[in-house]
Scaffold this motif. Structure first.
Motif, PDB file in Angstrom:
ATOM      1  N   ALA A  41      13.650   7.621 -16.919  1.00 33.14           N
ATOM      2  CA  ALA A  41      14.005   9.027 -16.708  1.00 33.14           C
ATOM      3  C   ALA A  41      14.109   9.340 -15.222  1.00 33.14           C
ATOM      4  O   ALA A  41      15.008  10.074 -14.784  1.00 33.14           O
ATOM      5  N   MET A  42      13.210   8.769 -14.442  1.00 36.20           N
ATOM      6  CA  MET A  42      13.211   9.010 -13.003  1.00 36.20           C
ATOM      7  C   MET A  42      14.497   8.491 -12.360  1.00 36.20           C
ATOM      8  O   MET A  42      15.071   9.131 -11.476  1.00 36.20           O
ATOM      9  N   ARG A  43      14.956   7.354 -12.822  1.00 35.87           N
ATOM     10  CA  ARG A  43      16.174   6.766 -12.269  1.00 35.87           C
ATOM     11  C   ARG A  43      17.412   7.597 -12.604  1.00 35.87           C
ATOM     12  O   ARG A  43      18.395   7.575 -11.857  1.00 35.87           O
ATOM     13  N   GLN A  44      17.351   8.312 -13.719  1.00 30.35           N
ATOM     14  CA  GLN A  44      18.503   9.099 -14.144  1.00 30.35           C
ATOM     15  C   GLN A  44      18.470  10.530 -13.602  1.00 30.35           C
ATOM     16  O   GLN A  44      19.484  11.232 -13.644  1.00 30.35           O
ATOM     17  N   ALA A  45      17.312  10.956 -13.095  1.00 27.31           N
ATOM     18  CA  ALA A  45      17.150  12.330 -12.619  1.00 27.31           C
ATOM     19  C   ALA A  45      17.747  12.506 -11.229  1.00 27.31           C
ATOM     20  O   ALA A  45      17.929  11.546 -10.484  1.00 27.31           O
ATOM     21  N   ASP A  46      18.008  13.786 -10.890  1.00 19.46           N
ATOM     22  CA  ASP A  46      18.457  14.062  -9.527  1.00 19.46           C
ATOM     23  C   ASP A  46      17.241  14.086  -8.595  1.00 19.46           C
ATOM     24  O   ASP A  46      16.097  14.050  -9.039  1.00 19.46           O
ATOM     25  N   ALA A  48       7.440   2.900 -18.758  1.00 26.34           N
ATOM     26  CA  ALA A  48       8.827   2.435 -18.708  1.00 26.34           C
ATOM     27  C   ALA A  48       9.790   3.591 -18.948  1.00 26.34           C
ATOM     28  O   ALA A  48      10.830   3.696 -18.281  1.00 26.34           O
ATOM     29  N   ALA A  49       9.437   4.478 -19.886  1.00 23.10           N
ATOM     30  CA  ALA A  49      10.274   5.647 -20.164  1.00 23.10           C
ATOM     31  C   ALA A  49      10.323   6.568 -18.947  1.00 23.10           C
ATOM     32  O   ALA A  49      11.375   7.127 -18.623  1.00 23.10           O
ATOM     33  N   MET A  50       9.189   6.720 -18.272  1.00 22.28           N
ATOM     34  CA  MET A  50       9.154   7.562 -17.075  1.00 22.28           C
ATOM     35  C   MET A  50      10.028   6.973 -15.975  1.00 22.28           C
ATOM     36  O   MET A  50      10.755   7.702 -15.292  1.00 22.28           O
ATOM     37  N   ILE A  51       9.979   5.676 -15.807  1.00 14.85           N
ATOM     38  CA  ILE A  51      10.809   5.019 -14.793  1.00 14.85           C
ATOM     39  C   ILE A  51      12.280   5.214 -15.109  1.00 14.85           C
ATOM     40  O   ILE A  51      13.086   5.547 -14.241  1.00 14.85           O
ATOM     41  N   ALA A  59       8.595  15.831 -10.299  1.00 15.04           N
ATOM     42  CA  ALA A  59       7.796  14.979 -11.178  1.00 15.04           C
ATOM     43  C   ALA A  59       6.655  14.309 -10.401  1.00 15.04           C
ATOM     44  O   ALA A  59       5.512  14.269 -10.869  1.00 15.04           O
ATOM     45  N   ILE A  60       6.961  13.815  -9.222  1.00 15.85           N
ATOM     46  CA  ILE A  60       5.926  13.179  -8.398  1.00 15.85           C
ATOM     47  C   ILE A  60       4.860  14.192  -8.018  1.00 15.85           C
ATOM     48  O   ILE A  60       3.658  13.912  -8.109  1.00 15.85           O
TER      49      ILE A  60
END
Length: 103
Positions: free
Chosen positions: A78-83, A73-76, A90-91
């Motif tokens: 962070a991913m949504r907030q990243a450029d 959930a934390a990764m999701i 990350a992927i």
């Protein structure tokens, strides 16, 4: 699926189940005996009546865990907030570290 076993464990009579489904007892008996396949609508009603999933009714024993961990959930989040560049990095990093699981 073993509808009779489920029905008996719930202490229900064929007449009670057929009344709930709005069908003749003989029709429901054919479902139990495997002489007739219940429609999706009937499966949904039986699922609600018996308190089990449709998967359970059709004999799908494989359970797929669709829950996510706190780290996922934390990764999701962070991913949504990243450029976009950070997402791609990350992927790529995760794909490099993918573990082949035996099925």
């Amino acid at each position: 699926m073993n509808l009779k076993e489920i029905r008996v464990s719930r202490k229900l009579k064929v007449q009670e189940v057929s009344d709930y489904l709005c069908c003749l007892p003989s029709v429901y008996s054919r479902y139990e005996n495997g002489k007739r396949e219940p429609s999706i609508d009937i499966l949904l009603k039986l699922s609600k009546l018996y308190g089990v999933s449709v998967d359970y009714l059709i004999g799908n024993d494989e359970v797929i865990d669709t829950s996510i961990t706190e780290k996922e959930a934390a990764m999701i989040s962070a991913m949504r907030q990243a450029d976009e560049r950070a997402r791609q990095d990350a992927i790529a990093l995760l794909e490099l570290h993918t573990v082949n699981k035996k099925i």
